[in-house]
Design an enzyme around this catalytic site. Sequence first.
Site, PDB file in Angstrom:
ATOM      1  CG  HIS A  81      -7.884  25.686   1.313  1.00 46.37           C
ATOM      2  ND1 HIS A  81      -8.824  25.051   0.538  1.00 46.37           N
ATOM      3  CD2 HIS A  81      -6.858  24.816   1.448  1.00 46.37           C
ATOM      4  CE1 HIS A  81      -8.379  23.853   0.205  1.00 46.37           C
ATOM      5  NE2 HIS A  81      -7.187  23.684   0.742  1.00 46.37           N
ATOM      6  CD  GLU A  83     -17.026  24.124  -3.389  1.00 47.73           C
ATOM      7  OE1 GLU A  83     -17.873  23.258  -3.140  1.00 47.73           O
ATOM      8  OE2 GLU A  83     -17.256  25.157  -4.053  1.00 47.73           O
ATOM      9  CB  SER A  84     -10.026  23.812  -4.139  1.00 47.32           C
ATOM     10  OG  SER A  84     -10.153  22.428  -4.423  1.00 47.32           O
ATOM     11  CG  LEU A  85     -12.094  25.775  -9.309  1.00 46.79           C
ATOM     12  CD1 LEU A  85     -11.143  26.501 -10.247  1.00 46.79           C
ATOM     13  CD2 LEU A  85     -13.509  25.856  -9.864  1.00 46.79           C
ATOM     14  CD1 TRP A  86      -9.744  20.090  -9.916  1.00 46.94           C
ATOM     15  CD2 TRP A  86      -8.026  18.902  -9.148  1.00 46.94           C
ATOM     16  NE1 TRP A  86      -8.898  19.868 -10.966  1.00 46.94           N
ATOM     17  CE2 TRP A  86      -7.827  19.141 -10.532  1.00 46.94           C
ATOM     18  CE3 TRP A  86      -7.056  18.165  -8.458  1.00 46.94           C
ATOM     19  CZ2 TRP A  86      -6.717  18.675 -11.232  1.00 46.94           C
ATOM     20  CZ3 TRP A  86      -5.953  17.699  -9.151  1.00 46.94           C
ATOM     21  CH2 TRP A  86      -5.787  17.951 -10.532  1.00 46.94           C
ATOM     22  CB  THR A  93      -6.658  18.631  -4.405  1.00 40.77           C
ATOM     23  OG1 THR A  93      -8.057  18.586  -4.723  1.00 40.77           O
ATOM     24  CG2 THR A  93      -6.057  19.885  -5.012  1.00 40.77           C
ATOM     25  N   GLY A  94      -4.293  17.107  -3.238  1.00 44.08           N
ATOM     26  CA  GLY A  94      -2.921  17.057  -2.734  1.00 44.08           C
ATOM     27  C   GLY A  94      -2.180  18.349  -3.044  1.00 44.08           C
ATOM     28  NE  ARG A 130      -5.828  23.281  -2.144  1.00 43.51           N
ATOM     29  CZ  ARG A 130      -4.860  22.582  -2.725  1.00 43.51           C
ATOM     30  NH1 ARG A 130      -4.281  23.022  -3.819  1.00 43.51           N
ATOM     31  NH2 ARG A 130      -4.450  21.434  -2.195  1.00 43.51           N
ATOM     32  CD  GLU A 184      -4.052  18.402   2.219  1.00 53.28           C
ATOM     33  OE1 GLU A 184      -3.252  18.054   3.107  1.00 53.28           O
ATOM     34  OE2 GLU A 184      -5.261  18.534   2.424  1.00 53.28           O
ATOM     35  NE  ARG A 212     -11.403   8.577   6.118  1.00 54.32           N
ATOM     36  CZ  ARG A 212     -11.129   9.783   5.633  1.00 54.32           C
ATOM     37  NH1 ARG A 212      -9.978  10.367   5.898  1.00 54.32           N
ATOM     38  NH2 ARG A 212     -12.008  10.410   4.876  1.00 54.32           N
ATOM     39  CG  HIS A 254      -3.379  22.955   2.304  1.00 53.37           C
ATOM     40  ND1 HIS A 254      -4.011  23.241   1.120  1.00 53.37           N
ATOM     41  CD2 HIS A 254      -2.263  23.735   2.328  1.00 53.37           C
ATOM     42  CE1 HIS A 254      -3.307  24.144   0.453  1.00 53.37           C
ATOM     43  NE2 HIS A 254      -2.238  24.460   1.158  1.00 53.37           N
ATOM     44  CG  ASN A 256      -4.094  15.519   5.350  1.00 52.96           C
ATOM     45  OD1 ASN A 256      -4.474  14.767   6.243  1.00 52.96           O
ATOM     46  ND2 ASN A 256      -4.586  15.455   4.130  1.00 52.96           N
TER      47      ASN A 256
END
Lengths: 326, 342
Positions: A81, A83-86, A93-94, A130, A184, A212, A254, A256
């Site tokens: 997806h 761009e999200s608002l966060w 976000t997770g 999203r 996610e 990372r 998402h 991940n």
Amino acid sequence: MATNVMLQQAAGTLQLLSSCGIHFRVGNNSVRFPPKDLRAKRGSNCFGEKEFSVIQASALFPSNEESLKKSNEAALILIRHGESLWNEKNLFTGCVDVPLTHKGAGEAIEAGKRISNIPVDVIFTSVLIRAQMTAMLAMTQHRHKKVPIFIHDENEQARLWSQIHSEDAIKQSIPVITAWKLNERMYGELQGLNKQETAYRFGKEKVHDWRRSYDIPPPNGESLEMCARRAVAYFKDEIEPQLLSGKNVMIAAHGNSLRSIIMYLDKLTTQEVISLELSTGIPMLYIFKEGKFTRRGSPIAPTEAGVYAYTTRLAQYRQKLDEMLH
Amino acid sequence: MANAMLHQSVGTLQLLGNSGTHCEIRNNSVKLIPKGFKVEVGVSKRGIYSSGEGKLGVIRASASQTSVVDPVLAPSNNGIHESRTKSNEVALILIRHGESLWNEKNLFTGCVDVPLTKKGVEEAIEAGRRISNIPVDMIYTSALIRAQMTAMLAMTQHRRKKVSIIMHNESEQAKAWSQIYSEETIKQSVPVITAWQLNERMYGGLQGLNKQETAERFGKEKVHEWRRSYDIPPPNGESLEMCAQRAVAYFKDNIEPQLQSGKNVMIAAHGNSLRSIIMYLDKLTSQEVISLELSTGIPMLYIFKEENFIRRGSPVAPTETGVYAYTRGLAQYRQKLDEMLN
């Protein structure tokens, strides 16, 4: 890097196109499917690229929809997806269920244009809006006009209430299955924090570790490894059987959860998956054939000059769409 | 009937009627007068507002009436949302989703979870523009994607920039996994609650059929009955009455208390669930509700004040000249937004 060879059939002749960075356009109306056996000639293409092998195309000329189903080849589309608002506010976000921004909605539509000619029989998304919106916005661009329909089985009433009583309507529908396992990566106590807050609260190095590393989870959260475990398990249990039965699948999810799946599809190492960055809103196409996944890159928007189709079967599908809609 | 809207500018008061003639007000002349003041208003010299339909009443606007507060306006908290227990007026927005893929194909949809078409998506964004200046503290939607997408797309247009966040209570894990760990972030969020009780009327054996198939299968008269009666359900489906029962009950139990506690609410739902709620808000008879048609994608605004619901029609898009605000509270809210964003 291997050459991806694309087959494009034109009336009576065979054009061979390579996609090593050079793209060229093929007019739609010159494409036709010769009814019988056709053998491709061996040789290099006009750009003097590497050689490619002979393709026996006799098995690839189904005379009707049914034999398309018997095909041993299925398309798998992955869309991350936009761009999200966060994302916009730079917050972790997770699994917090934050919707798309206006820009993210635009990215979903763009992605839809790129896959508008690729068959989709079933859609899998996470339970987060999203990803679901991305899938639905993308499908508004699809040419085949089948109707995505969300499956509800959270309880008996939901199942009953969402029943469809027309065989025809069912045939014209694309089931959309939502699964938390495609969510996610769950970021635990970082969810809702901005990069600065987290650095204060936990220290820059720790944060870098969590973001990372492969197997270090943030407090009460998932490591990439944990995320991969449930996402890939879901893929193997629920999605791969669909592909095996010849269904073309789209997964809208998402960063991940998709990397995890790609790790499985491409047999990546943990090091490789950590450095894998998926573009948002740009679909990734895989062809599933004889138990193997072949990465086909990102379908391009129809307005860009480019490869017409990735496989004969997809070329046929597009042809069928053209015939239907004219 | 003239709706008098109050618009405050520095030291003077402009009175606007909206009896069909609209006038535009520039933002920069508006300022909030902070404390006790009494205003008496007369008709402005230019007579810009009304073509003479109905009279405009004199408005006494003493300080005691300025109890309408949006947390955004409380000067001490830099525009951050705080609990607003003292407000006596809140906004309630109802939005019916736009075109779905089965609307386009003319199939009975009911509770089948069919998404929006391109057109439906645009309708949602348009609706969002119309409500971009109206405060929203909580959002309720049905369990169906077409209403949820409508709400989320509409909110991408909202000027306030708070973030809608969908609540997950389906399981312990869902609850735990969706937790937010920053107070600040929570304050900047608008909870979105999904409820099957706000779903479209369940159409039972008709779901998925087209108008022709149904006429063939059941006979034209029967179908007309189901569609246009109040209490006759299609086979294994809901009558409008049954739909109203669960929708209004949900509204009374869950949404009205929010309004009473001073929260501004938006409901994104469906033709039948919204009519049912409007039946309750406007005290309509079953005959009246049957003939009530809600435009798709056009938001309906109600002001909830002292236990009463006052219908305020449909907010106009910002590009159209129109009434600036429906109440002083909303005018103040918009002013605050302008100040914040300029």
